[in-house]
Design a protein around this motif. Structure first.
Motif, short mmCIF file in Angstrom:
data_model
loop_
_atom_site.label_atom_id
_atom_site.label_comp_id
_atom_site.label_asym_id
_atom_site.label_seq_id
_atom_site.Cartn_x
_atom_site.Cartn_y
_atom_site.Cartn_z
N ASN A 184 -12.37 4.84 -11.21
CA ASN A 184 -11.18 4.71 -12.05
C ASN A 184 -9.97 4.18 -11.27
OD1 ASN A 184 -12.48 5.66 -14.34
ND2 ASN A 184 -11.94 7.78 -13.91
N LEU A 185 -10.03 4.23 -9.96
CA LEU A 185 -8.90 3.78 -9.15
C LEU A 185 -8.85 2.26 -9.01
CD1 LEU A 185 -9.01 6.45 -6.29
CD2 LEU A 185 -7.43 6.35 -8.23
N PHE A 186 -9.97 1.63 -8.75
CA PHE A 186 -10.06 0.18 -8.58
C PHE A 186 -11.33 -0.33 -9.21
CE2 PHE A 186 -7.36 1.56 -5.06
CZ PHE A 186 -6.28 0.70 -5.21
N LYS A 187 -11.35 -1.61 -9.52
CA LYS A 187 -12.53 -2.22 -10.11
C LYS A 187 -13.59 -2.53 -9.07
CE LYS A 187 -9.85 -4.25 -13.81
NZ LYS A 187 -9.20 -5.45 -14.32
N SER A 188 -13.13 -2.75 -7.82
CA SER A 188 -14.09 -3.10 -6.77
C SER A 188 -13.52 -2.73 -5.40
CB SER A 188 -14.38 -4.61 -6.80
OG SER A 188 -13.22 -5.33 -6.41
N GLU A 189 -14.41 -2.74 -4.42
CA GLU A 189 -14.00 -2.50 -3.04
C GLU A 189 -13.05 -3.62 -2.58
OE1 GLU A 189 -16.11 -2.40 1.30
OE2 GLU A 189 -17.13 -1.31 -0.32
N GLU A 190 -13.34 -4.84 -2.99
CA GLU A 190 -12.50 -5.98 -2.63
C GLU A 190 -11.06 -5.80 -3.14
OE1 GLU A 190 -12.28 -10.84 -3.09
OE2 GLU A 190 -13.85 -9.73 -4.15
N GLU A 191 -10.95 -5.33 -4.37
CA GLU A 191 -9.61 -5.08 -4.93
C GLU A 191 -8.88 -4.01 -4.12
OE1 GLU A 191 -7.37 -3.82 -9.09
OE2 GLU A 191 -9.52 -3.44 -8.88
N ALA A 192 -9.59 -2.95 -3.77
CA ALA A 192 -8.97 -1.87 -2.99
C ALA A 192 -8.53 -2.38 -1.62
CB ALA A 192 -9.94 -0.70 -2.84
N LEU A 193 -9.36 -3.19 -0.98
CA LEU A 193 -9.01 -3.76 0.32
C LEU A 193 -7.80 -4.69 0.22
CD1 LEU A 193 -12.58 -4.47 1.78
CD2 LEU A 193 -10.89 -2.83 2.67
N ASN A 194 -7.73 -5.48 -0.85
CA ASN A 194 -6.59 -6.37 -1.05
C ASN A 194 -5.29 -5.59 -1.26
OD1 ASN A 194 -8.02 -8.77 -0.76
ND2 ASN A 194 -8.48 -8.94 -2.95
N VAL A 195 -5.38 -4.52 -2.02
CA VAL A 195 -4.20 -3.67 -2.25
C VAL A 195 -3.76 -3.03 -0.94
CG1 VAL A 195 -3.41 -1.53 -3.35
CG2 VAL A 195 -4.63 -3.26 -4.70
N LEU A 196 -4.71 -2.56 -0.17
CA LEU A 196 -4.41 -1.94 1.12
C LEU A 196 -3.72 -2.95 2.04
CD1 LEU A 196 -4.65 0.51 3.02
CD2 LEU A 196 -6.91 -0.36 3.67
N LYS A 197 -4.28 -4.15 2.14
CA LYS A 197 -3.71 -5.18 3.00
C LYS A 197 -2.31 -5.56 2.54
CE LYS A 197 -4.46 -9.81 4.77
NZ LYS A 197 -4.62 -11.13 4.27
N SER A 198 -2.15 -5.81 1.27
CA SER A 198 -0.86 -6.20 0.71
C SER A 198 0.19 -5.10 0.91
CB SER A 198 -1.03 -6.50 -0.78
OG SER A 198 0.22 -6.70 -1.38
N SER A 199 -0.19 -3.87 0.69
CA SER A 199 0.73 -2.74 0.86
C SER A 199 1.16 -2.60 2.31
CB SER A 199 0.09 -1.44 0.38
OG SER A 199 -0.16 -1.51 -1.01
N ARG A 200 0.24 -2.77 3.22
CA ARG A 200 0.57 -2.68 4.65
C ARG A 200 1.51 -3.82 5.07
NH1 ARG A 200 -5.21 -0.67 7.19
NH2 ARG A 200 -4.88 1.54 6.71
N GLU A 201 1.29 -5.01 4.53
CA GLU A 201 2.18 -6.13 4.83
C GLU A 201 3.60 -5.85 4.32
OE1 GLU A 201 0.12 -9.47 3.06
OE2 GLU A 201 -1.23 -9.68 4.79
N LYS A 202 3.69 -5.27 3.14
CA LYS A 202 5.01 -4.92 2.58
C LYS A 202 5.69 -3.84 3.43
CE LYS A 202 3.89 -6.13 -2.18
NZ LYS A 202 3.57 -5.63 -3.53
N ILE A 203 4.91 -2.87 3.88
CA ILE A 203 5.46 -1.81 4.74
C ILE A 203 5.97 -2.42 6.05
CG2 ILE A 203 4.81 0.15 6.20
CD1 ILE A 203 3.19 1.20 3.81
N ASP A 204 5.22 -3.34 6.63
CA ASP A 204 5.66 -3.98 7.87
C ASP A 204 6.99 -4.71 7.66
OD1 ASP A 204 3.44 -3.05 9.22
OD2 ASP A 204 2.34 -4.96 9.10
N LYS A 205 7.11 -5.42 6.55
CA LYS A 205 8.36 -6.13 6.24
C LYS A 205 9.50 -5.13 6.04
CE LYS A 205 10.71 -9.27 3.10
NZ LYS A 205 11.97 -8.62 3.40
N LEU A 206 9.23 -4.08 5.29
CA LEU A 206 10.26 -3.07 5.05
C LEU A 206 10.68 -2.38 6.34
CD1 LEU A 206 8.93 -1.52 1.73
CD2 LEU A 206 11.06 -2.81 2.03
N ASP A 207 9.74 -2.12 7.23
CA ASP A 207 10.07 -1.53 8.53
C ASP A 207 11.02 -2.44 9.31
OD1 ASP A 207 8.54 0.71 8.03
OD2 ASP A 207 6.86 0.10 9.32
N ASN A 208 10.72 -3.74 9.31
CA ASN A 208 11.60 -4.70 9.98
C ASN A 208 12.99 -4.70 9.34
OD1 ASN A 208 9.59 -5.49 11.74
ND2 ASN A 208 8.99 -7.27 10.54
N ASP A 209 13.02 -4.73 8.01
CA ASP A 209 14.31 -4.70 7.30
C ASP A 209 15.06 -3.41 7.62
OD1 ASP A 209 13.59 -7.12 6.14
OD2 ASP A 209 13.11 -6.24 4.19
#
Length: 109
Positions: A8-33
């Motif tokens: 129920n959380l994600f449709k696929s492992e690929e989707e979960a991995l993409n969300v994880l990667k994208s979220s980490r990239e946003k966190i890195d940017k926010l940390d810099n900001d």
């Protein structure tokens, strides 16, 4: 975690991995900001301490500090952020500014 819940959380492992990667990239940017904002906030101590010196004011301003912490408390409630944790962060930011002001004062004398 149950398999049914996981599905129920994600449709696929690929989707979960993409969300994880994208979220980490946003966190890195926010940390810099965040670090840049801390730098900018702390660097304002230069003009603040010079103005306080000219106005014969103490570095410590209890009234201003109270306003800063009250504003943080209100925002914590509004944004559903742990008040105690946000208070700790604000205490560190205020202390950074006060330390910077003291350092500048020491160099003015």
């Amino acid at each position: 975690m149950k398999e049914e819940t996981k599905r129920n959380l994600f449709k696929s492992e690929e989707e979960a991995l993409n969300v994880l990667k994208s979220s980490r990239e946003k966190i890195d940017k926010l940390d810099n900001d965040f670090i840049n904002i801390i730098y900018e906030r702390t660097s304002l101590a230069d003009s603040i301490v010079k103005a306080k010196t000219y106005l014969d004011m103490d570095v410590y301003d209890a009234g201003r500090e109270k306003i800063v912490f009250q504003k943080a408390e209100n925002l914590a409630n509004e944004k559903n952020i742990d008040q105690d944790k946000l208070n700790q962060i604000m205490r560190l930011l205020v202390d950074l500014s006060k330390d910077r002001q003291r350092h500048i004062l020491d160099n003015l004398e």
